[in-house]
Design an enzyme around this catalytic site. Structure first.
Site, PDB file in Angstrom:
ATOM      1  N   ASN A 191       3.127 -28.002  -5.686  1.00  0.00           N
ATOM      2  CA  ASN A 191       4.251 -27.168  -5.264  1.00  0.00           C
ATOM      3  C   ASN A 191       5.573 -27.915  -5.397  1.00  0.00           C
ATOM      4  O   ASN A 191       5.668 -29.092  -5.079  1.00  0.00           O
ATOM      5  CB  ASN A 191       4.044 -26.693  -3.826  1.00  0.00           C
ATOM      6  CG  ASN A 191       2.813 -25.819  -3.720  1.00  0.00           C
ATOM      7  OD1 ASN A 191       2.350 -25.302  -4.729  1.00  0.00           O
ATOM      8  ND2 ASN A 191       2.286 -25.665  -2.528  1.00  0.00           N
ATOM      9  N   ILE A 192       6.585 -27.167  -5.851  1.00  0.00           N
ATOM     10  CA  ILE A 192       7.895 -27.780  -6.048  1.00  0.00           C
ATOM     11  C   ILE A 192       8.867 -27.347  -4.959  1.00  0.00           C
ATOM     12  O   ILE A 192      10.055 -27.633  -5.022  1.00  0.00           O
ATOM     13  CB  ILE A 192       8.461 -27.451  -7.465  1.00  0.00           C
ATOM     14  CG1 ILE A 192       8.523 -25.933  -7.706  1.00  0.00           C
ATOM     15  CG2 ILE A 192       7.617 -28.112  -8.543  1.00  0.00           C
ATOM     16  CD1 ILE A 192       9.182 -25.552  -9.031  1.00  0.00           C
ATOM     17  N   ASP A 193       8.361 -26.649  -3.934  1.00  0.00           N
ATOM     18  CA  ASP A 193       9.249 -26.144  -2.879  1.00  0.00           C
ATOM     19  C   ASP A 193       9.604 -27.196  -1.825  1.00  0.00           C
ATOM     20  O   ASP A 193      10.553 -27.014  -1.063  1.00  0.00           O
ATOM     21  CB  ASP A 193       8.633 -24.908  -2.208  1.00  0.00           C
ATOM     22  CG  ASP A 193       7.209 -25.156  -1.716  1.00  0.00           C
ATOM     23  OD1 ASP A 193       6.979 -26.187  -1.073  1.00  0.00           O
ATOM     24  OD2 ASP A 193       6.332 -24.317  -1.989  1.00  0.00           O
ATOM     25  N   HIS A 219       4.427 -32.220  -9.609  1.00  0.00           N
ATOM     26  CA  HIS A 219       5.374 -31.577 -10.545  1.00  0.00           C
ATOM     27  C   HIS A 219       6.818 -31.673 -10.078  1.00  0.00           C
ATOM     28  O   HIS A 219       7.648 -30.848 -10.458  1.00  0.00           O
ATOM     29  CB  HIS A 219       4.976 -30.103 -10.747  1.00  0.00           C
ATOM     30  CG  HIS A 219       3.576 -29.932 -11.257  1.00  0.00           C
ATOM     31  ND1 HIS A 219       2.772 -28.872 -10.929  1.00  0.00           N
ATOM     32  CD2 HIS A 219       2.833 -30.717 -12.079  1.00  0.00           C
ATOM     33  CE1 HIS A 219       1.600 -29.002 -11.518  1.00  0.00           C
ATOM     34  NE2 HIS A 219       1.599 -30.122 -12.219  1.00  0.00           N
ATOM     35  N   CYS A 227      19.413 -37.728 -13.636  1.00  0.00           N
ATOM     36  CA  CYS A 227      20.139 -37.931 -14.886  1.00  0.00           C
ATOM     37  C   CYS A 227      19.171 -38.464 -15.944  1.00  0.00           C
ATOM     38  O   CYS A 227      18.388 -39.369 -15.670  1.00  0.00           O
ATOM     39  CB  CYS A 227      21.271 -38.929 -14.663  1.00  0.00           C
ATOM     40  SG  CYS A 227      22.054 -39.441 -16.210  1.00  0.00           S
ATOM     41  N   SER A 318      -5.731 -22.290  -8.810  1.00  0.00           N
ATOM     42  CA  SER A 318      -6.870 -21.963  -9.669  1.00  0.00           C
ATOM     43  C   SER A 318      -7.082 -23.075 -10.697  1.00  0.00           C
ATOM     44  O   SER A 318      -7.875 -22.932 -11.624  1.00  0.00           O
ATOM     45  CB  SER A 318      -6.637 -20.615 -10.347  1.00  0.00           C
ATOM     46  OG  SER A 318      -5.354 -20.586 -10.924  1.00  0.00           O
ATOM     47  N   ASN A 346      -9.241 -20.243  -1.754  1.00  0.00           N
ATOM     48  CA  ASN A 346      -8.299 -19.491  -2.574  1.00  0.00           C
ATOM     49  C   ASN A 346      -8.470 -18.005  -2.319  1.00  0.00           C
ATOM     50  O   ASN A 346      -9.488 -17.574  -1.788  1.00  0.00           O
ATOM     51  CB  ASN A 346      -8.523 -19.804  -4.063  1.00  0.00           C
ATOM     52  CG  ASN A 346      -7.260 -19.641  -4.885  1.00  0.00           C
ATOM     53  OD1 ASN A 346      -6.169 -19.412  -4.353  1.00  0.00           O
ATOM     54  ND2 ASN A 346      -7.383 -19.755  -6.195  1.00  0.00           N
ATOM     55  N   CYS A 369      -5.511 -18.946   3.023  1.00  0.00           N
ATOM     56  CA  CYS A 369      -5.780 -20.257   3.633  1.00  0.00           C
ATOM     57  C   CYS A 369      -5.135 -20.392   5.014  1.00  0.00           C
ATOM     58  O   CYS A 369      -5.545 -21.238   5.818  1.00  0.00           O
ATOM     59  CB  CYS A 369      -5.338 -21.385   2.706  1.00  0.00           C
ATOM     60  SG  CYS A 369      -3.584 -21.381   2.340  1.00  0.00           S
TER      61      CYS A 369
HETATM   62 ZN   LIG Z   1      23.722 -40.664 -15.300  1.00  0.00          ZN
END
Ligand SMILES: [Zn+2]
Length: 376
Positions: A191-193, A219, A227, A318, A346, A369
């Site tokens: 998860n990117i949250d 991720h 940068c 999954s 799941n 879940c």
């Molecule tokens: Zn920079």
């Protein structure tokens, strides 16, 4: 006679060796020397033994048959008389080195869309003039045109806004509690949250470094930008990213890095040659790009395997990403070999793509879940 001798001996320690029979009858307790007597009276040692006893892992009495499914929807009113539920409870309460591989399903209850479900990001983004929502997570596509970059920026800004306004879920809290008890060996999150890493005991390090934190963000997250030249990491600021051609403020499609700009102006003043200025991009790992922290994550995973985890929880995913699936496969193998516990939680049953591991899963927990955290 022997008894008499024994009694006498307690009064005269110096003659111990002479008075004691060489092999005392079973009814006669061999007299302890003074030093032994003293040791047995030390209470803290006894207390320590008691403490050790109470920490002993209780034995697993029941293990479900392969391919057993526990449907949470059938048990929303409680899971009291169910052996499979007891097994799940045992795994959560008594496992000592739990590894979790989490996906978007963990955060859906917080209002963060998942990727692959019908209401997920991939299908909702597809509706907005995009060939496939998945393209917006493809490195080759995202920077292929301004149009695609606008959409990518808009999507990340939206996810950032949603996660800033969201609260961690009951499942996040459960993981945090397990971690606070020192029983969470690692959380690998897709998860990117950043909802997970907001919890007190589920911290991470950005950038990732050793010794590894509890949570590994596989991720990246929408909360940071990096940068591409000087590697400076900053908090994500949606106002610097242009999300449409109509944006007329100072936002840029791919914003330039302020630190690089500063270094460049210093070099100009010093009469040194230009080194160029880097670009800021969300610190999210996309398809078709080399994972910047891939080697380090590989090392951490290898050391996790050596630490003999006793429980793997695959939750809200999954396992469609090949790298994550391969990590999962290694953990499944290592844990199954040591008769540890493997749980799959799941909303949907595992697909055919998980054929390699499905036989090793002890229990498939079908449903939301968040319901599992009530059990805990
Ligand atoms: Zn920079």
């Amino acid at each position: 006679m022997v008894h008499e001798l024994m009694l006498n001996s307690t009064q005269n320690d110096s003659n111990d060796s002479e008075l004691l029979p060489l092999t005392p009858p079973a009814t006669v307790e061999k007299r302890r020397s003074d030093s032994q007597t003293k040791r047995s009276e030390v209470k803290p040692k006894k207390l320590l033994t008691q403490l050790r006893g109470s920490n002993r892992k209780s034995r697993l009495k029941f293990r479900p048959q392969p391919f057993t499914v526990l449907d949470l929807n059938d048990h929303l009113d409680g899971l009291r008389d169910d052996k499979n539920a007891d097994f799940l409870r045992y795994a959560l309460r008594h496992s000592r080195r739990i590894v979790v591989i989490a996906g978007a399903g963990v955060s859906v209850a917080a209002g963060i869309p998942d990727f692959r479900s019908k209401e997920g990001l991939f299908s909702s983004l597809k509706d907005k003039n995009c060939a496939s929502g998945k393209d917006l997570f493809d490195y080759n596509q995202v920077y292929s045109s301004d149009e695609m970059s606008y959409k990518f920026n808009g999507m990340i800004a939206n996810l950032h806004r949603l996660s800033q306004g969201a609260q961690p879920t009951a499942f996040h809290s459960m993981l945090d509690e397990i971690a606070s008890e020192g029983r969470l060996q690692r959380l690998y999150t897709q998860n990117i949250d950043g909802l997970d890493t907001r919890m007190k005991h589920l911290n991470t390090k950005i950038p990732l470094e050793k010794p590894p934190p509890v949570t590994i963000q596989l991720h990246g997250s929408v909360n940071h930008v990096e940068c591409n030249m000087c590697s400076k990491i900053e908090n994500f600021d949606p106002s610097i990213f242009r999300c449409s051609s109509q944006d007329v403020d100072e936002a840029q499609v791919v914003p330039t890095c302020p630190q690089c700009e500063e270094f460049e102006s210093v070099r100009m003043i010093a009469g040194l040659r230009s080194k160029g200025i880097g670009k800021l991009r969300p610190r999210v790992v996309l398809y078709n790009e080399i994972h910047p922290e891939g080697d380090l994550i590989g090392e951490i995973a290898a050391s996790d395997l050596k630490k003999k985890p006793d429980c793997l929880i695959i939750v809200g995913t999954s396992l469609q990403i090949p790298g994550v699936k391969s990590l999962c496969k290694q953990l499944v193998q290592a844990i199954a070999d040591r008769k540890g516990i493997i749980l799959y939680m799941n909303k949907e049953l595992p697909t055919k793509s998980l054929i390699d591991i499905i036989g090793s899963i002890d229990l498939i927990v079908l449903g939301d879940c968040q319901e599992v955290s009530k059990l805990f």
